[in-house]
Design an enzyme around this catalytic site. Structure first.
Site, PDB file in Angstrom:
ATOM      1  N   HIS A  13       0.820  -1.215   0.000  1.00 42.07           N
ATOM      2  CA  HIS A  13       0.000   0.000   0.000  1.00 42.07           C
ATOM      3  C   HIS A  13       0.858   1.272   0.000  1.00 42.07           C
ATOM      4  CE1 HIS A  13       0.440  -0.155   4.531  1.00 42.07           C
ATOM      5  NE2 HIS A  13       0.489   1.161   4.365  1.00 42.07           N
ATOM      6  N   ASP A  25       0.115  -7.478   1.196  1.00 39.13           N
ATOM      7  CA  ASP A  25       0.594  -6.134   1.550  1.00 39.13           C
ATOM      8  C   ASP A  25       2.112  -6.081   1.584  1.00 39.13           C
ATOM      9  OD1 ASP A  25       0.260  -3.431   1.979  1.00 39.13           O
ATOM     10  OD2 ASP A  25       0.094  -3.622   4.160  1.00 39.13           O
ATOM     11  N   SER A  80       4.942   2.518   8.075  1.00 39.96           N
ATOM     12  CA  SER A  80       4.510   1.411   7.229  1.00 39.96           C
ATOM     13  C   SER A  80       5.642   1.004   6.295  1.00 39.96           C
ATOM     14  CB  SER A  80       3.291   1.812   6.398  1.00 39.96           C
ATOM     15  OG  SER A  80       2.128   1.854   7.177  1.00 39.96           O
TER      16      SER A  80
END
Length: 313
Positions: free
Chosen positions: A60, A90, A169
């Site tokens: 993402h 992911d 992230s």
């Protein structure tokens, strides 16, 4: 006046020593990523895992981008290209144009234990690195992700109380030795520190992304729900649950092999099947076009069938 007891001071010193040691080891390997897409700019972190400039991050983080800019803790800035991304796990692999960062060692999250110390290392927006520490507070969590109309469950997700933010992230979750056991994913709305585990499945996905730019997955054409097995069956097999078939796609590999509604899958490829995640774990590239023996419980009798999974389009 209260004084800190010697044993408490020693424990704090040991804790600090571990965290600073992990930070010292991993910060040079972690980069801040900046991307620009049709939806606007984005940012995240990435972890160098090879000496020739391949980095691991979240899918993402680079979604909708072909490349961007990577900045390391020492101030080095370089362009990167997106090698491949897999939204259903992911995970994504990018490669910088000018390598030089040391490769971080990858471990095995399957060896983690509840309460074990972990350290989250990121590089949000190039702010010279971000380090937080905590413990593993949950294992085997499931995280639903979507790729267009398809939904997949990322299994064995690591839950930690190490603080994360969106800029972290794609950063590293490491154990006390500085070995990367997860890739942090900051998911809005969960209020948890979550990380995609680094394990045998992850390594296969990463290998596929590096070599092919995508991940090939196999397809059986069934949907199932975990159900308790009858006590005599559970005792015989040494497993508590099976997977009841609630849907069979007509003409699918499962339908062709003779798997029916109401059947309870108890094993596939010689491995116990107690959840959708365990079955999905088998549905990677090597399963495509190969014989996959499946045992089901049907009207209190074991039935063996042989399926041949096809590639998921």
């Amino acid at each position: 006046m209260d004084t800190e007891r010697p044993d408490e001071a020693q424990a704090l010193d040991a804790y600090s020593s571990v965290v600073t040691g992990v930070a010292t080891r991993l910060l040079p390997s972690v980069a801040a990523l900046a991307v620009r897409t049709a939806r606007g700019p984005g940012a995240g972190s990435a972890v160098t895992f090879t000496e020739d400039g391949f980095l691991l991050t979240n899918a993402h983080v680079v979604s909708g981008a072909d490349g961007g800019t990577a900045e390391f803790a020492d101030g080095t800035e370089t362009a990167f290209d997106v090698v491949g991304a897999d939204p259903l796990s992911d995970l994504a692999v990018v490669r910088v144009h000018h390598s030089g960062a040391p490769a971080a060692p990858l471990g095995d999250a399957d060896l983690l234990r509840i309460g074990q110390l972990v350290v989250a290392v990121g590089n949000p927006m190039g702010l010279a690195g971000s380090v937080t520490a905590g413990v593993v507070s949950g294992l085997g969590r499931s995280l639903p992700t979507r790729d267009g109309r398809r939904t997949r469950i990322i299994d064995s997700v690591i839950q930690t109380d190490a603080a994360l933010n969106p800029g972290n992230s794609g950063g590293a979750l490491a154990d006390a030795t500085g070995t990367v056991v997860g890739i942090n994913t900051a998911v809005a709305g969960y209020g948890l520190g979550l990380a995609v585990p680094v394990n045998a499945t992850t390594r296969h996905i990463v290998g596929e992304l590096v070599s092919r730019g995508r991940v090939r997955r196999a397809w059986l054409g069934i949907a199932g729900l975990p159900v308790p097995l009858p006590p005599p069956v559970a005792s015989r097999l040494g497993q508590r649950l099976g997977l009841r078939v609630v849907e069979v796609v007509p003409g699918s590999p499962a339908g062709t092999a003779g798997i029916y509604l109401g059947d309870i899958l108890v094993s596939a490829g010689g491995q116990p099947v107690q959840s959708v995640q365990q079955l999905q774990r088998l549905m990677l590239g090597p399963a495509i076009g190969t014989r996959l023996p499946v045992t089901v419980l049907r009207r209190d009798a074991f039935v063996d069938v042989v399926t041949v999974p096809t590639e998921l389009a």
